[in-house]
Each structure stands twice: as C-alpha cells, then as structure tokens.
Design a protein around this motif. Sequence first.
Motif, PDB file in Angstrom:
ATOM      1  N   ALA A 451     -40.324  80.453 -41.216  1.00  0.00           N
ATOM      2  CA  ALA A 451     -39.700  79.369 -41.982  1.00  0.00           C
ATOM      3  C   ALA A 451     -38.507  78.761 -41.254  1.00  0.00           C
ATOM      4  CB  ALA A 451     -39.270  79.876 -43.354  1.00  0.00           C
ATOM      5  N   ARG A 452     -38.001  79.454 -40.253  1.00  0.00           N
ATOM      6  CA  ARG A 452     -36.831  78.953 -39.525  1.00  0.00           C
ATOM      7  C   ARG A 452     -37.208  77.937 -38.447  1.00  0.00           C
ATOM      8  NH1 ARG A 452     -33.598  83.537 -36.906  1.00  0.00           N
ATOM      9  NH2 ARG A 452     -32.114  81.825 -36.600  1.00  0.00           N
ATOM     10  N   TYR A 453     -38.515  77.678 -38.257  1.00  0.00           N
ATOM     11  CA  TYR A 453     -38.962  76.846 -37.144  1.00  0.00           C
ATOM     12  C   TYR A 453     -39.908  75.762 -37.627  1.00  0.00           C
ATOM     13  CZ  TYR A 453     -37.054  80.980 -34.945  1.00  0.00           C
ATOM     14  OH  TYR A 453     -36.218  82.007 -34.604  1.00  0.00           O
ATOM     15  N   VAL A 454     -39.990  74.706 -36.840  1.00  0.00           N
ATOM     16  CA  VAL A 454     -40.809  73.546 -37.192  1.00  0.00           C
ATOM     17  C   VAL A 454     -41.756  73.254 -36.032  1.00  0.00           C
ATOM     18  CG1 VAL A 454     -40.800  71.084 -37.744  1.00  0.00           C
ATOM     19  CG2 VAL A 454     -38.946  72.565 -38.584  1.00  0.00           C
ATOM     20  N   THR A 455     -43.012  72.978 -36.347  1.00  0.00           N
ATOM     21  CA  THR A 455     -43.951  72.538 -35.324  1.00  0.00           C
ATOM     22  C   THR A 455     -44.421  71.126 -35.625  1.00  0.00           C
ATOM     23  OG1 THR A 455     -45.973  73.077 -34.097  1.00  0.00           O
ATOM     24  CG2 THR A 455     -45.997  73.501 -36.461  1.00  0.00           C
ATOM     25  N   GLU A 456     -44.625  70.343 -34.572  1.00  0.00           N
ATOM     26  CA  GLU A 456     -45.096  68.965 -34.697  1.00  0.00           C
ATOM     27  C   GLU A 456     -46.211  68.712 -33.688  1.00  0.00           C
ATOM     28  OE1 GLU A 456     -42.392  65.609 -34.726  1.00  0.00           O
ATOM     29  OE2 GLU A 456     -40.689  66.959 -35.042  1.00  0.00           O
ATOM     30  N   ARG A 457     -47.016  67.718 -33.986  1.00  0.00           N
ATOM     31  CA  ARG A 457     -47.945  67.152 -33.016  1.00  0.00           C
ATOM     32  C   ARG A 457     -47.561  65.689 -32.851  1.00  0.00           C
ATOM     33  NH1 ARG A 457     -53.075  68.122 -31.730  1.00  0.00           N
ATOM     34  NH2 ARG A 457     -52.203  70.063 -30.936  1.00  0.00           N
ATOM     35  N   VAL A 458     -47.151  65.315 -31.640  1.00  0.00           N
ATOM     36  CA  VAL A 458     -46.824  63.930 -31.346  1.00  0.00           C
ATOM     37  C   VAL A 458     -47.777  63.425 -30.274  1.00  0.00           C
ATOM     38  CG1 VAL A 458     -44.405  64.231 -31.996  1.00  0.00           C
ATOM     39  CG2 VAL A 458     -45.072  64.494 -29.593  1.00  0.00           C
ATOM     40  N   TRP A 459     -47.839  62.113 -30.133  1.00  0.00           N
ATOM     41  CA  TRP A 459     -48.747  61.490 -29.170  1.00  0.00           C
ATOM     42  C   TRP A 459     -47.919  60.615 -28.231  1.00  0.00           C
ATOM     43  CZ3 TRP A 459     -53.958  62.725 -29.326  1.00  0.00           C
ATOM     44  CH2 TRP A 459     -54.363  63.471 -30.435  1.00  0.00           C
ATOM     45  N   ALA A 460     -47.846  61.027 -26.978  1.00  0.00           N
ATOM     46  CA  ALA A 460     -47.035  60.312 -25.998  1.00  0.00           C
ATOM     47  C   ALA A 460     -47.892  59.290 -25.263  1.00  0.00           C
ATOM     48  CB  ALA A 460     -46.424  61.285 -24.996  1.00  0.00           C
ATOM     49  N   PRO A 461     -47.423  58.045 -25.150  1.00  0.00           N
ATOM     50  CA  PRO A 461     -48.199  57.037 -24.421  1.00  0.00           C
ATOM     51  C   PRO A 461     -48.096  57.239 -22.909  1.00  0.00           C
ATOM     52  CG  PRO A 461     -46.135  56.099 -25.197  1.00  0.00           C
ATOM     53  CD  PRO A 461     -46.193  57.489 -25.738  1.00  0.00           C
ATOM     54  N   ALA A 462     -49.237  57.381 -22.253  1.00  0.00           N
ATOM     55  CA  ALA A 462     -49.267  57.433 -20.790  1.00  0.00           C
ATOM     56  C   ALA A 462     -49.171  56.026 -20.239  1.00  0.00           C
ATOM     57  CB  ALA A 462     -50.545  58.115 -20.315  1.00  0.00           C
ATOM     58  N   ARG A 463     -48.885  55.911 -18.963  1.00  0.00           N
ATOM     59  CA  ARG A 463     -48.659  54.594 -18.350  1.00  0.00           C
ATOM     60  C   ARG A 463     -49.890  53.700 -18.370  1.00  0.00           C
ATOM     61  NH1 ARG A 463     -46.383  56.986 -12.951  1.00  0.00           N
ATOM     62  NH2 ARG A 463     -45.436  58.294 -14.579  1.00  0.00           N
ATOM     63  N   ASP A 464     -51.091  54.297 -18.514  1.00  0.00           N
ATOM     64  CA  ASP A 464     -52.304  53.471 -18.597  1.00  0.00           C
ATOM     65  C   ASP A 464     -52.719  53.214 -20.044  1.00  0.00           C
ATOM     66  OD1 ASP A 464     -53.275  55.916 -19.401  1.00  0.00           O
ATOM     67  OD2 ASP A 464     -54.808  56.075 -17.847  1.00  0.00           O
ATOM     68  N   GLY A 465     -51.855  53.601 -20.995  1.00  0.00           N
ATOM     69  CA  GLY A 465     -52.141  53.349 -22.400  1.00  0.00           C
ATOM     70  C   GLY A 465     -52.775  54.509 -23.141  1.00  0.00           C
ATOM     71  N   THR A 466     -53.214  55.531 -22.435  1.00  0.00           N
ATOM     72  CA  THR A 466     -53.816  56.704 -23.077  1.00  0.00           C
ATOM     73  C   THR A 466     -52.764  57.449 -23.891  1.00  0.00           C
ATOM     74  OG1 THR A 466     -55.382  56.935 -21.248  1.00  0.00           O
ATOM     75  CG2 THR A 466     -55.038  58.870 -22.643  1.00  0.00           C
ATOM     76  N   ARG A 467     -53.161  57.926 -25.081  1.00  0.00           N
ATOM     77  CA  ARG A 467     -52.251  58.716 -25.922  1.00  0.00           C
ATOM     78  C   ARG A 467     -52.477  60.197 -25.640  1.00  0.00           C
ATOM     79  NH1 ARG A 467     -53.479  58.384 -31.159  1.00  0.00           N
ATOM     80  NH2 ARG A 467     -51.369  58.568 -32.005  1.00  0.00           N
ATOM     81  N   VAL A 468     -51.422  60.881 -25.200  1.00  0.00           N
ATOM     82  CA  VAL A 468     -51.501  62.282 -24.792  1.00  0.00           C
ATOM     83  C   VAL A 468     -50.951  63.159 -25.911  1.00  0.00           C
ATOM     84  CG1 VAL A 468     -50.773  63.986 -23.077  1.00  0.00           C
ATOM     85  CG2 VAL A 468     -51.188  61.601 -22.378  1.00  0.00           C
ATOM     86  N   ASP A 549     -44.998  61.302 -18.031  1.00  0.00           N
ATOM     87  CA  ASP A 549     -44.861  60.351 -19.139  1.00  0.00           C
ATOM     88  C   ASP A 549     -44.545  61.062 -20.452  1.00  0.00           C
ATOM     89  OD1 ASP A 549     -45.337  58.338 -17.346  1.00  0.00           O
ATOM     90  OD2 ASP A 549     -47.451  58.097 -17.870  1.00  0.00           O
ATOM     91  N   VAL A 550     -45.053  62.271 -20.634  1.00  0.00           N
ATOM     92  CA  VAL A 550     -44.692  63.053 -21.815  1.00  0.00           C
ATOM     93  C   VAL A 550     -43.200  63.362 -21.793  1.00  0.00           C
ATOM     94  CG1 VAL A 550     -44.912  65.335 -22.916  1.00  0.00           C
ATOM     95  CG2 VAL A 550     -46.960  64.042 -22.282  1.00  0.00           C
ATOM     96  N   THR A 551     -42.703  63.787 -20.643  1.00  0.00           N
ATOM     97  CA  THR A 551     -41.264  64.074 -20.522  1.00  0.00           C
ATOM     98  C   THR A 551     -40.441  62.845 -20.887  1.00  0.00           C
ATOM     99  OG1 THR A 551     -41.678  65.672 -18.749  1.00  0.00           O
ATOM    100  CG2 THR A 551     -39.439  64.806 -18.953  1.00  0.00           C
ATOM    101  N   ARG A 552     -40.796  61.713 -20.321  1.00  0.00           N
ATOM    102  CA  ARG A 552     -40.019  60.499 -20.560  1.00  0.00           C
ATOM    103  C   ARG A 552     -40.092  60.062 -22.028  1.00  0.00           C
ATOM    104  NH1 ARG A 552     -41.749  57.475 -14.832  1.00  0.00           N
ATOM    105  NH2 ARG A 552     -40.447  58.839 -13.510  1.00  0.00           N
ATOM    106  N   TYR A 553     -41.234  60.267 -22.642  1.00  0.00           N
ATOM    107  CA  TYR A 553     -41.378  59.923 -24.061  1.00  0.00           C
ATOM    108  C   TYR A 553     -40.492  60.817 -24.926  1.00  0.00           C
ATOM    109  CZ  TYR A 553     -43.497  59.626 -28.710  1.00  0.00           C
ATOM    110  OH  TYR A 553     -43.696  59.478 -30.064  1.00  0.00           O
TER     111      TYR A 553
END
Length: 719
Positions: A451-468, A549-553
Amino acid sequence: MYERTRTLTRWMLSTGAALVLAGSASAQPAATDGAAPPRVAKRPFEVTSPNGARRDDYYWLRDDTRKNPEMLAYLKAENAYADAQLAKLKPLEKTLYDETVAHVKQDDGTVPYLKNGYWYASRFAAGADYPVIERRKGTVTVPAERLFDQPVMAKGHSFFSLSGWQVSPDNRRVAWAEDVVGRRQYGLKVKDIATGRETADTITNIEPNLVWADDKTILYIEKDPVTLRGYRVKAHVLGTPAARDTLVYEEKDDTFNMGIGRTTDDQFACITLNSTVSNEQRCAPIGGAAPLSPAAFRLLAPRAREFKYTADHLGTRWIVRTNRDAKNFKLVTVADADLAKGVAAWRDLTPASDTVFIEDFKPFEGYVAIDQREGGNRMIRLLDDAGKSQAVTADEPAYTMELAVNEEPATPWVRYTYGSLVTPTTTYEVNAKTGERRVLKVAPVPGYDPARYVTERVWAPARDGTRVPVSLVYKRGTKRDGTAPLFQYAYGSYGFSTDPAVDPGRIGLLDRGFVYAIAHIRGGQEMGRGWYDAGHLLNKKNSFTDFIDVTRYLVAQKYAAKDRVAAMGGSAGGLLMGGVANMAPADYKLIIAQVPFVDVVTTMLDASIPLTTFEYDEWGNPAQKPYYDYMLSYSPYDNVRAKAYPAMYVGTGLWDSQVQYYEPTKWVAKLREIKTDRNPLLFRVNMEAGHGGKTGRFERFRQNAEWQAFMLQQLGVAK
C-alpha cells in the motif's frame, strides 16, 4: 522453446594504487580518490572481413585459455582500482545489503506440485545460499525424502549450478546436470534416490537438459567443445560406458541450437531445433521395450524460414503453437491419425490476431491454458474443447501472469503466478470449469507494505511516433516535480519481454525516493512479434532510441530530474547501454552495464565464439555488407569517441560463455584511453564466475549492493 541469450574476487592492492601496464600515453581522467585508473598496452591488430579491415588495439586481451599473465594482471588491476574507488562506500553497501536481506524470508519454500505420485518442492534454510530439493509420496504431510542438499553439494565451490534434474519414470533414480565453473559446460550425474549413492554414469560437456526415455535410458545434448553449441542428442543406458552411447540426432546447421523434452502425457520424447526465425520438432514414442534409434524420431513439420512452431501431445492429438498465417502466433490441433498429412491437416483452435500475442500454452484434459500478451501485459486465458474462452482478470494497470508448474493434466485446476511492481508474486490456481480462484501462496516480503507504493503504465512517444509502454513504480507521496532520481532498466533483444515484479533489492531505492522504470522497448515482444521485428537486424537502433526517448519523456513529464538518471542493462541489454552511452551520454548521470555485448562486429565475424552462428538472424551476418555496415554503425566498442561520457559501472565474469570477458574488457580499456570527461569508470571482474556472476542468493545481493551504493553516490541520494 530452448533459445539462449548473451541474457556476473577481488584483489586487494596494499599500496592503494592500481597496477600500471606499459602502453598508452594518453591522458587519463582523474580518479575520485586521486589514484590513477589502470592503463593497458595498445598492440595494433587488424580484424579482417569480406567487407573491410579494422584496427583493434586491444584485441590482444582475448585469451581463450584465460591464462595470459599480463591480461590477468590487468583484470586484477581493474578490480583493485574499483576497490579503491568504492572503499568509502562500504558502509553504505553494507546498509543496502542488510536492507535487502531484511526483505527476504530466509527459510522460505516453493509451493509443492504433484508429479507421478510425488509432491515436489524446494526450500531454503535460514542463511543458506542454495535450496534443498525434496519430495513427499502421496501427500504433503508425510516426511520428506531429500533429493538434493545443495548447500552441502556447493561447499568448496566458488560457483555451483544444479540444473535440469529429472526423476526416472519408476521414481527410483534422479539425473541432473552440474556446473562448478560457470562456463555452462555441465556434467551429467545420476543417483539412486533411496540410498543417495551416485552411479558411475558421468558424462561431461553437456547442456543442462535431460529426458528419461525409460527407467534406464537418458537422453542428453552433447556440446561442441569449441563453440559450446549443443549439437548432438545421445542416449545413455545406465551402467554402460559413455563411449557406447547411441547418437540419436546430430544437427549439422550451426545456426540452430537444440532442446529436448517430454510431452505433457509422457508418451513422446521430442527434439526441438531452434533458430531465430525457424524451427522444427522431431518426436519418438518412449517407454517401450525397443531401444531408441534415430529412425524412431518423426518429423512433425519441416523447417522453413519465417516458420516457427512448438508442439505438445495429450491423448490422441497434438496441439501446436505456430506463426503459420499468424504473425502473433495461434494454436492449431491435429489428430494422431492425420499427422502424416502435414500442415494441411492442422486445424485452428484460436484465430490469428494483430493485438494478442500467444506466448505459451499447456494442454489439459478438456481444455487448454493459454499464456498470452495484450496491451503490453502478460495474462492467462482458458479455452475449453467446446470453444468457450475465459480470461483470468487482473486489477492493476501493469502486471504479469504466467503459467506455473502444471504436471498433471487430469485436473480442472490450473496453476499460475501473478505479480506487478507493487504486488509480490502470488501463486494461484483457477478452476477451468467454475472460474473459482484460490491463493496458494503469496511470496513473503518481510517489512514490505504494498500500500505504500504506486505502479503506473505510461506510454512514451518515440521519435518515429511509436508509443512505447513503460512500467513505473515509486513510493506513495513521491512528488512529481522533476526532482526525483530515476532508475531505468530495459533488455530489448531476442524477443524476450521484461515483466514487472517486486524485487527485495529495489525496495530500499523506492524508500529513498527513486522512480523505477522498465522501458518495454522494441526488440522485446511485449507488444507482439512485430515489436520484436522492429527492434532487431536492420532495425536494431530502434531499441536504443526507444530507451532514450523514454528517458526524455519521463524527465519532461517531471517523473525525474534531468541530472539524476541512472540506466541499467545486462548482456544484450548491456549492448543497449553501450549504444545509449554513445548516442545520448548527456541524458544519463550513470550507466550500469553488466556482462555487456559491446564488440558486435568482431564477435559476429568469429564463428568459433559460442552463440555466434545461430545469432545471424538476430544481429545479421557481417559477412554481408549491409549488415556489416549497419552493425558497425552502432557497435559500442567501435563507436567510442573523444567526448564526455557519464559515470559508468561495468561488470563481467572471466568464465562467461555467453558474452566473453574480453568484450567489456576491451571496451573499458578504449573508454579509458579516449573519453574526455573526469567521471568515474569502474570495472568489476568476477574472476571465478560466468554470465550470471557468482551463484547463491546472498552472494547476488552482495554484488548488487556494490553498484547500488555507487548509484546512490553518483545521483546524490541521501544515504
């Protein structure tokens, strides 16, 4: 499937300064404690190929015998330098180690599973590095019969691995594979379970993959002594000399490796030949009076490029997972009577899908359990013989389910595991008829509150438009204001997916305010086969740019501070780290590269090196100019330049058979020569282990605590 990947003693220097070898006169970056880093001789060598020659000043550091005194002196000097640089961090390292161990239930055991009348399980004693493996007849309440006392077996060995153990059909004997070097050249051993007495049946240089064909015959895979490729399946009859073993199958094509196994119903032994883009399977009836022969193994479907399949048998039919007319794989079935008709007789059990990737399956009487991926998550679906399908549900945005050990097909109960970056691995069983689900075990994590932690799923845009897809975890209350330290991990090769799980060694980092991220980059298979195709061969650079690109996002979205980012990868993930270091060094404060595959072109030109030949379809064959040029454009060793690099921690094992020690050794030497920054570069060489480092659960915690302490120092995290 039996695919392999390039998937880690310290020498004290009484003077506190590293040994200096004659050679390069290049200016060296100042060490953090004032000591000079090691220097090593440059000896020009020309690496030739059909597409050109390259100079390699550090090629001489390769010694396949691992006895060259000058090379060994350099490795010891690097260890001594690392010791000197990390000396002040020893208290922090001990704190991190103690924190990790505090989150480990030391006397834990596995959930028992039933096989052929016996319940099998393993358990750790408090303080033990290795588990005891035991069984109980009929019920879990009777006294245990010990199969392996691994703490005793491991005594006197700096490395110990027991693998591939199998009990004979009559339950009287157990065979296993054992390695005490770390080179993955296992030896076959057999013992009588009741007496514990080992037989004289010992065979060396094999894969850790064994099958009992009957009560006295064992199938095993012999390795090529030079390339270490498993290439021959032999049958050994107990009590006879190994020289008389029957050659059952030999694979001539060195781009294929092999595995062996039994079908779910134990009616057949199967040989599976695998390459990156094709495979084939040969199966023979077992348990009969006649000895196994090459002619007994029947080909299920011939190999062809871009055609893959894996078959299992139950009752009177075969179930096959295949990519035939299904890029993301589907399941088909064929009756025994129709097997000779070939793929024309295959009938679909599941449709082809652009969004659902079938990872694995297990046949049961009346239904099939399917292990699949969708939306970046791994999940379980049950399909009965009437065509009715039901998915096992989950409550978190980023999670993983995986089929557990299911050895008895005549049951409605399917075992599987569930976990996430917050939820400890939980073993469930679900009833395929009623949908009832019950918990068998929650992996204990002392001192941990999900309960002390949170998990997420995010989608980072790659430079060619792909969502990672990116899986995140952090401590509840961590401010998303662009100040947190980020620890980002990825693998991204061979179609291997990185699934989220609770790690006792990561809890202390989260408690210190870290955001931990798994970047599910192309080259893995989290989003299906196309995700893999977009990250290998001539698309490999997508893996590197996705990670960047994930890092930069994440920095742009204020999950982390720009100047507090650490990246980590190992083996082929170490190649990723090398590529990232060359392409975007300013984005990272620290890079941790464990057993990194960084000398891509030279290694792939040498067919004598283990793994090379059957990885042409992963990286390309540099004998062909398009692949040579492309690989040369990203190979980390070949692309070291005179510029500033982040702080780096590099690890290797002298006896590594997957990524040879000389790859990271040459890379570190070249970085020391050329890089212009004054950031620390540490090279930890495990002189007594291979690809996975020293064995034993506590030894691994100690190794991890070292680079974690270095990471905290570099990112300025409070101790």
